[in-house]
Design an enzyme around this catalytic site. Sequence first.
Site, short mmCIF file in Angstrom:
data_model
loop_
_atom_site.label_atom_id
_atom_site.label_comp_id
_atom_site.label_asym_id
_atom_site.label_seq_id
_atom_site.Cartn_x
_atom_site.Cartn_y
_atom_site.Cartn_z
N LYS A 80 18.73 12.13 -76.20
CA LYS A 80 19.53 12.56 -77.35
C LYS A 80 19.08 13.91 -77.87
O LYS A 80 19.91 14.72 -78.25
CB LYS A 80 19.46 11.51 -78.48
N LYS A 94 31.05 3.82 -67.33
CA LYS A 94 31.01 2.75 -68.32
C LYS A 94 31.98 3.04 -69.48
O LYS A 94 32.12 4.21 -69.88
CB LYS A 94 29.57 2.70 -68.84
N LYS A 112 32.58 5.27 -76.09
CA LYS A 112 33.32 6.24 -76.90
C LYS A 112 32.65 7.58 -76.93
O LYS A 112 33.29 8.59 -77.14
CB LYS A 112 33.49 5.70 -78.30
#
Length: 330
Positions: free
Chosen positions: A112, A195, A198
């Site tokens: 991240k 996968k 969103k």
Amino acid sequence: MKRVLSGIQPTSDSFHLGNYLGAVKQWVELQDGHDAFYCIVDLHALTVETDPALLRKRTLASAAQLLALGISPDKSTLFVQSQVPQHNQLGWIMECLTGFGEASRMTQFKDKSSKSGADSSRVALFTYPMLQAADILLYQAHYVPVGEDQRQHIELTRDLAGRFNSRYGQTFQLPEAYILKTAAKINDIQEPTAKMSKSSGAVAGVIEIMDSPDANLKKIKSAVTDAGREVTFDAVEKPGISNLLTIHCALSGRTIAELENEFAGKGYGDFKAAVAEVVVEYLRPIRTRALELLEDEKHLLDILHQGSAKARTVAEATLADTYKNLGVVL
Ligand code: TRP
């Protein structure tokens, strides 16, 4: 009864089918035979920039959907993390136990922070796993149902619990990751080798629980299919059709073989219409229930406040033990 605890971030207006089949459905099953604690981790959602109105809306929407999907306040303790201040308090203690290098090895942090650049990442993104450890240890959870991507955080939690116990005396149950079954792994319906997600996929590829039946019907009818015309399961040659077969089976309870038979000689169009029907009819009452719950906000807040009060009783006891063992003057 063994205790389970898991958490979900209120980061979107709607859960999608992958969230449901990959996690929430199994949380619902675990309610029977376990003492289950399910937490909407709003504090974790603050590790990235958030809009206040959206955070509120999404926290309530998450609660309504969890209830509509079958989390029962009679069977489990459903609560909001920020309503139990002991999470922050134990979180600090966990930060005091964690080595800088140890935290730097967390792959989720590395992923991240490399996206937004390490310098502009928030400090809280770095300490995120220590707050997660507190979430788990406060409740003396035996099992933590999570996806494979969370395994490292649960390992860290175990290490921290063991470290605390050996330095300061037995205080925490060592939790175990209960890795959720990925048998029904749901992929994006536009990009069926990825996968359903969103954050990475386009809206057209993600089936959202709160979308209108019409919108979902259209989405599924325009799902990507593969070369050829036979409805058969072949994840490599026919990822699109295989994914739709998986979705149908997961919701209808039918087997792949049954569906292959039923659609032998029929085209992809007929098959997609059948999948659309199954998904839309499965989600229709769930969405209706969630909307009803959101209509009556006072009632929804009551449910959450009751859950949080139950959670606080357990969390207070663990924190008191922790402080006592640490030598904090009480
Ligand atoms: N980090 C988890 C995720 O991204 C969410 C989470 C926060 C969690 N606290 C938790 C999961 C405690 C299990 C237990 O999915």
